[in-house]
Design a protein around this motif. Structure first.
Motif, PDB file in Angstrom:
ATOM      1  N   TYR A 239       0.837  -1.210   0.000  1.00 41.80           N
ATOM      2  CA  TYR A 239       0.000   0.000   0.000  1.00 41.80           C
ATOM      3  C   TYR A 239       0.863   1.248   0.000  1.00 41.80           C
ATOM      4  CZ  TYR A 239       1.050  -0.289   5.056  1.00 41.80           C
ATOM      5  OH  TYR A 239       1.688  -0.373   6.270  1.00 41.80           O
ATOM      6  N   LYS A 240       0.253   2.349  -0.339  1.00 44.40           N
ATOM      7  CA  LYS A 240       0.974   3.629  -0.349  1.00 44.40           C
ATOM      8  C   LYS A 240      -0.046   4.768  -0.342  1.00 44.40           C
ATOM      9  CE  LYS A 240       4.531   6.093  -2.933  1.00 44.40           C
ATOM     10  NZ  LYS A 240       5.552   6.023  -3.977  1.00 44.40           N
ATOM     11  N   PRO A 241       0.095   5.758   0.542  1.00 41.39           N
ATOM     12  CA  PRO A 241      -0.970   6.757   0.705  1.00 41.39           C
ATOM     13  C   PRO A 241      -1.068   7.778  -0.425  1.00 41.39           C
ATOM     14  CG  PRO A 241       0.821   7.210   2.222  1.00 41.39           C
ATOM     15  CD  PRO A 241       1.161   5.929   1.537  1.00 41.39           C
ATOM     16  N   VAL A 272       4.407  -4.140   4.058  1.00 42.72           N
ATOM     17  CA  VAL A 272       4.606  -2.825   4.675  1.00 42.72           C
ATOM     18  C   VAL A 272       5.895  -2.208   4.143  1.00 42.72           C
ATOM     19  CG1 VAL A 272       4.970  -1.604   6.864  1.00 42.72           C
ATOM     20  CG2 VAL A 272       3.460  -3.609   6.791  1.00 42.72           C
ATOM     21  N   ASP A 273       5.776  -1.087   3.456  1.00 43.52           N
ATOM     22  CA  ASP A 273       6.968  -0.332   3.044  1.00 43.52           C
ATOM     23  C   ASP A 273       7.059   0.835   4.020  1.00 43.52           C
ATOM     24  OD1 ASP A 273       8.432   1.864   1.786  1.00 43.52           O
ATOM     25  OD2 ASP A 273       8.435   0.670  -0.049  1.00 43.52           O
ATOM     26  N   LEU A 274       8.195   0.953   4.712  1.00 41.66           N
ATOM     27  CA  LEU A 274       8.279   1.953   5.788  1.00 41.66           C
ATOM     28  C   LEU A 274       8.003   3.380   5.317  1.00 41.66           C
ATOM     29  CD1 LEU A 274      11.267   0.737   7.982  1.00 41.66           C
ATOM     30  CD2 LEU A 274       8.829   0.258   8.180  1.00 41.66           C
ATOM     31  N   GLY A 275       8.290   3.671   4.055  1.00 41.74           N
ATOM     32  CA  GLY A 275       8.081   5.033   3.559  1.00 41.74           C
ATOM     33  C   GLY A 275       6.672   5.290   3.053  1.00 41.74           C
ATOM     34  N   HIS A 276       5.809   4.286   3.149  1.00 41.13           N
ATOM     35  CA  HIS A 276       4.469   4.440   2.593  1.00 41.13           C
ATOM     36  C   HIS A 276       3.419   4.730   3.661  1.00 41.13           C
ATOM     37  CE1 HIS A 276       5.457   2.149  -1.408  1.00 41.13           C
ATOM     38  NE2 HIS A 276       6.326   3.090  -1.107  1.00 41.13           N
ATOM     39  N   HIS A 277       3.732   5.727   4.487  1.00 36.02           N
ATOM     40  CA  HIS A 277       2.776   6.141   5.528  1.00 36.02           C
ATOM     41  C   HIS A 277       2.769   7.648   5.609  1.00 36.02           C
ATOM     42  CE1 HIS A 277       4.164   2.075   6.563  1.00 36.02           C
ATOM     43  NE2 HIS A 277       2.913   1.890   6.932  1.00 36.02           N
ATOM     44  N   GLY A 307       7.881  11.142   3.427  1.00 38.90           N
ATOM     45  CA  GLY A 307       7.024  10.214   2.686  1.00 38.90           C
ATOM     46  C   GLY A 307       7.870   9.100   2.111  1.00 38.90           C
ATOM     47  N   ASP A 308       7.700   8.852   0.823  1.00 36.24           N
ATOM     48  CA  ASP A 308       8.443   7.768   0.181  1.00 36.24           C
ATOM     49  C   ASP A 308       9.849   8.249  -0.174  1.00 36.24           C
ATOM     50  OD1 ASP A 308       8.690   5.187  -0.797  1.00 36.24           O
ATOM     51  OD2 ASP A 308       7.955   5.694  -2.792  1.00 36.24           O
ATOM     52  N   ASP A 309      10.583   8.707   0.848  1.00 33.28           N
ATOM     53  CA  ASP A 309      11.883   9.340   0.627  1.00 33.28           C
ATOM     54  C   ASP A 309      12.969   8.338   0.233  1.00 33.28           C
ATOM     55  OD1 ASP A 309      10.271  11.248   1.735  1.00 33.28           O
ATOM     56  OD2 ASP A 309      11.371  11.441   3.610  1.00 33.28           O
ATOM     57  N   ASP A 310      12.732   7.069   0.583  1.00 27.68           N
ATOM     58  CA  ASP A 310      13.663   5.992   0.211  1.00 27.68           C
ATOM     59  C   ASP A 310      15.101   6.252   0.637  1.00 27.68           C
ATOM     60  OD1 ASP A 310      11.810   4.232  -0.779  1.00 27.68           O
ATOM     61  OD2 ASP A 310      11.969   4.915  -2.856  1.00 27.68           O
ATOM     62  N   LEU A 311      15.277   6.793   1.835  1.00 24.78           N
ATOM     63  CA  LEU A 311      16.626   7.045   2.363  1.00 24.78           C
ATOM     64  C   LEU A 311      17.162   5.782   3.036  1.00 24.78           C
ATOM     65  CD1 LEU A 311      15.848  10.537   3.941  1.00 24.78           C
ATOM     66  CD2 LEU A 311      16.909  10.071   1.715  1.00 24.78           C
ATOM     67  N   ILE A 346      15.130  -4.440   1.160  1.00 23.37           N
ATOM     68  CA  ILE A 346      15.410  -2.996   1.238  1.00 23.37           C
ATOM     69  C   ILE A 346      14.825  -2.367  -0.020  1.00 23.37           C
ATOM     70  CG2 ILE A 346      17.221  -1.235   1.121  1.00 23.37           C
ATOM     71  CD1 ILE A 346      19.035  -3.168   2.649  1.00 23.37           C
ATOM     72  N   ASP A 347      13.999  -1.338   0.131  1.00 22.21           N
ATOM     73  CA  ASP A 347      13.469  -0.648  -1.043  1.00 22.21           C
ATOM     74  C   ASP A 347      13.877   0.814  -0.910  1.00 22.21           C
ATOM     75  OD1 ASP A 347      12.194  -0.059  -3.355  1.00 22.21           O
ATOM     76  OD2 ASP A 347      10.156  -0.288  -2.607  1.00 22.21           O
ATOM     77  N   ALA A 348      15.095   1.093  -1.326  1.00 25.31           N
ATOM     78  CA  ALA A 348      15.606   2.448  -1.143  1.00 25.31           C
ATOM     79  C   ALA A 348      16.130   2.993  -2.461  1.00 25.31           C
ATOM     80  CB  ALA A 348      16.711   2.439  -0.102  1.00 25.31           C
TER      81      ALA A 348
END
Ligand code: RM4
Ligand code: MN
Ligand code: MN
Length: 448
Positions: A239-241, A272-277, A307-311, A346-348
């Motif tokens: 998911y992604k907001p 769950v993608d950590l940047g997708h909240h 957000g989806d900064d992917d750092l 890892i999705d960065a």
């Protein structure tokens, strides 16, 4: 230090063989000084003392950390960019083979990854048998295969401009379903058993979508994809907001993913993608909920300020990462939790850092957060929770979180045959320079 030839394989071999040599020597520690080694031992003794760890308990911790393996996506090995620009690092992998070699290198240095995720059609193998062979020689397997219905590919009949699995047109939806089925076929050839679906589907303006109908169409499309999967495959629904749609996303949150996964069947789970909240979301609570429902299927790790900064994972909110691992570890200990194994990746994206250095940074931070979570005194925490002793509860977590676990993580890496300090080895051997001389300064890896 031995010189390495111009082939990446040789670099990997030289790292491996040098490690064997070094571990038998007392004066050096993978190129790190005796003084450093001494400090490492002191760190371990300190940890054992402070946390009252018996030798057995310490060995258990080390093997738990060794077992944590996080997949590397084939699309994160090149430099990332934004819509404003991209500043290539040089020596980026030009082909799938070179991407696999890069992951093999990360593996030999860190021993914290054993798999690669592929995005189709960015990384379709030309010769499946040869790719499998290359994976094997690098000690790797394919983790998940990921479909892409967020871009139009050259020669594609119909456009995804207005959505894919949610589209109002049967033909567009069917094309997107067929694409996912092709991705499954590629995955089968490579030995994968997981399909990850992330949709860009959504709307940019009020009134553009009938929310209920867009959801139902998506549900039906996903059900068809699910049915096309072999019986031992898992479907992960991410998911992604927001972004690329800025008014509404068809799958904006974990609740929607959860509902969709339930509709599909028991082998569909939430990713769950950590940047997708949205900022300040309590992600650890989402993790706990999904574990409770037995639907937590996968994780995309990265770091995020907005957000989806992917750092780099753990760069911005290390405490949150620790709390997430605390939930994962506590779920794993609880016999009442019936959740499938979680697929970690890892999705960065690396706009500034060397992609290989960044990925190794993330792996280190992920393992550190996990190690800290394993140090939580769970018996004391449970008691403090029963007593409603809020101060004690928080202190127990802080005690674990504030521990310097770097020696523990390094010890796990060394025992698996990795290097003492992957970044040091990577830099001191000028691996990026080698890659640039082999592949060129202006190479561009496929991906975003
Ligand atoms: C998305 C999402 C997906 C990834 C694409 C490239 O934001 O995180 O997992 O496949 O980016
Ligand atoms: Mn993701
Ligand atoms: Mn993302």
């Amino acid at each position: 230090m031995p010189r390495f030839g111009c082939k990446l394989n040789n670099i990997i071999k030289s790292v491996n063989c040098e490690h064997k040599k070094m571990s038998t020597m007392t004066s050096e520690f993978n190129g790190v000084s005796a003084d450093q080694r001494q400090k490492h031992q002191t760190g371990i003794e300190y940890l054992k003392n402070v946390h009252e760890l018996s030798d057995n308990k310490f060995a258990e911790l080390v093997s738990a950390i060794q077992a944590l393996q996080v997949a590397i996506p084939s699309w994160a090995l090149g430099t990332g960019g934004t819509r404003f620009g991209r500043f290539p690092e040089g020596g980026e992998p030009r082909t799938l083979d070179e991407k696999i070699e890069d992951v093999g290198l990360i593996r030999s240095l860190t021993q914290a990854t054993n798999s690669v995720s592929l995005h189709i059609p960015w990384d379709i193998p030309k010769d499946v048998a040869a790719t499998r062979q290359l994976l094997e020689s690098n000690g790797l397997i394919i983790d998940s295969v990921n479909s892409n219905t967020f871009q139009d590919q050259t020669g594609q009949a119909l456009s995804y401009k207005f959505g894919s699995l949610c589209h109002t047109s049967d033909s567009v939806r069917n094309q997107a379903i067929q694409h996912n089925i092709e991705v499954i076929e590629h995955g089968k050839g490579l030995g994968s058993k997981v399909l990850t679906v992330w949709l860009a589907d959504g709307s940019n303006f009020p009134g553009q979508h009938n929310f209920r109908k867009a959801f139902s169409r998506t549900q039906k499309s996903l059900e068809q994809i699910y049915k096309a999967m072999p019986a031992d495959w898992t479907l992960l629904i991410e998911y992604k907001p927001y972004e690329p749609s800025f008014y509404s996303m068809v799958i904006p949150d974990w609740g929607t993913s959860y509902q969709l996964s339930q509709g599909c069947g028991e082998r569909a789970h939430v990713l769950v993608d950590l940047g997708h909240h949205l900022p300040n979301t309590n992600i650890e609570q989402i993790v706990a909920r999904l574990l409770h429902f037995g639907r937590l299927g996968g994780f995309h790790f990265n770091g995020s300020q907005y957000g989806d900064d992917d750092l780099t994972t753990g760069a911005i909110k290390p405490f949150q990462l620790f709390l997430i691992f605390h939930e994962l570890a506590s779920g794993a200990r609880d016999a009442a939790v019936d959740n499938p194994p979680v697929a970690y990746m890892i999705d960065a994206s690396h706009n500034l850092k060397d992609p290989l250095e960044d990925l190794m940074n993330s792996l280190e931070n992920i393992r550190s957060a996990y190690a800290k979570a394993l140090l939580v005194d769970v018996t004391a925490l449970e008691q403090a929770q029963k007593n409603n002793d809020v101060v004690a509860c928080e202190q127990i977590l802080q005690r674990a979180f504030q521990t310097d676990v770097r020696p523990l993580v390094a010890e796990a890496r060394l025992r698996s045959g990795g290097t003492f300090d992957p970044l040091y080895t990577f830099r001191s051997r000028n691996i990026r320079t080698e890659l640039i001389s082999k592949r060129g300064r202006k190479t561009v890896a496929t991906g975003l």
